[in-house]
Write an enzyme that holds these catalytic residues in place. Structure first.
Site, PDB file in Angstrom:
ATOM      1  N   PRO A   1      51.403  69.865  17.269  1.00 11.71           N
ATOM      2  CA  PRO A   1      51.261  68.464  16.863  1.00 11.71           C
ATOM      3  C   PRO A   1      49.930  68.206  16.161  1.00 11.71           C
ATOM      4  O   PRO A   1      48.901  68.784  16.511  1.00 11.71           O
ATOM      5  CB  PRO A   1      51.351  67.686  18.173  1.00 11.71           C
ATOM      6  N   HIS A   2      49.994  67.347  15.148  1.00 11.17           N
ATOM      7  CA  HIS A   2      48.808  66.972  14.378  1.00 11.17           C
ATOM      8  C   HIS A   2      49.073  65.622  13.735  1.00 11.17           C
ATOM      9  O   HIS A   2      50.198  65.142  13.748  1.00 11.17           O
ATOM     10  CB  HIS A   2      48.486  68.036  13.325  1.00 11.17           C
ATOM     11  N   GLY A   3      48.060  65.032  13.165  1.00  9.65           N
ATOM     12  CA  GLY A   3      48.183  63.703  12.579  1.00  9.65           C
ATOM     13  C   GLY A   3      48.864  63.721  11.213  1.00  9.65           C
ATOM     14  O   GLY A   3      49.058  64.767  10.607  1.00  9.65           O
TER      15      GLY A   3
END
Length: 145
Positions: free
Chosen positions: A63-65
């Site tokens: 997960p990342h922005g």
């Protein structure tokens, strides 16, 4: 003080997580608590997950922005969460290793590359999932910093 991209304080072992949202929030909280991102980055991580899953296969999610979350990244960093029992990331995709990443500028590409090299080997993923110490997990990623 300069923060390393990955340190022992960024690793959390033996978590039991009920949902993908809970997993992403915990990952983002580690990045925030350690000073890598603004708190609003966590919501951008959840937004990104809604666009398309960050499940990568082989029991791994990264997960990342979103792209527009870059200004909320103070310093590139990685958080690693070990979930031995797994957490469903949708469509029956079980994740046992979560790598939360925050990349300053284009640094996220190199970070992703370093993670991918390690987790592309199924035996590495299994060893990290079964690791009993943070040092053991960290040893797989010596080249990251």
């Amino acid at each position: 003080m300069t923060l390393p991209i990955l340190s022992i304080e960024n690793i959390v072992l033996n978590q039991v997580l009920a949902t993908k949202e809970e997993a992403i929030r915990l990952t983002g909280k580690i990045l925030f608590d350690r000073g890598y991102v603004e708190s609003s980055y966590i919501e951008k991580m959840l937004e990104r997950e809604e666009m398309t899953t960050t499940y990568m296969g082989n029991f791994v999610a990264i997960p990342h922005g979103t792209d527009d979350a870059k200004q909320e990244v103070k310093k590139s960093g990685i958080a690693i969460i070990q979930v031995p029992q797994g957490v469903d990331f949708g469509d029956g995709n079980i994740v046992k290793l979560i790598f939360g990443i925050a990349g300053k500028g284009d640094e996220h590409l190199e970070i992703l590359s370093n993670i991918a090299i390690v987790v592309s080997e199924e035996e590495n993923v299994e060893a990290i999932v079964n690791a009993s110490s943070k040092d053991e997990v960290l040893s797989f990623f010596e080249g990251v910093n």
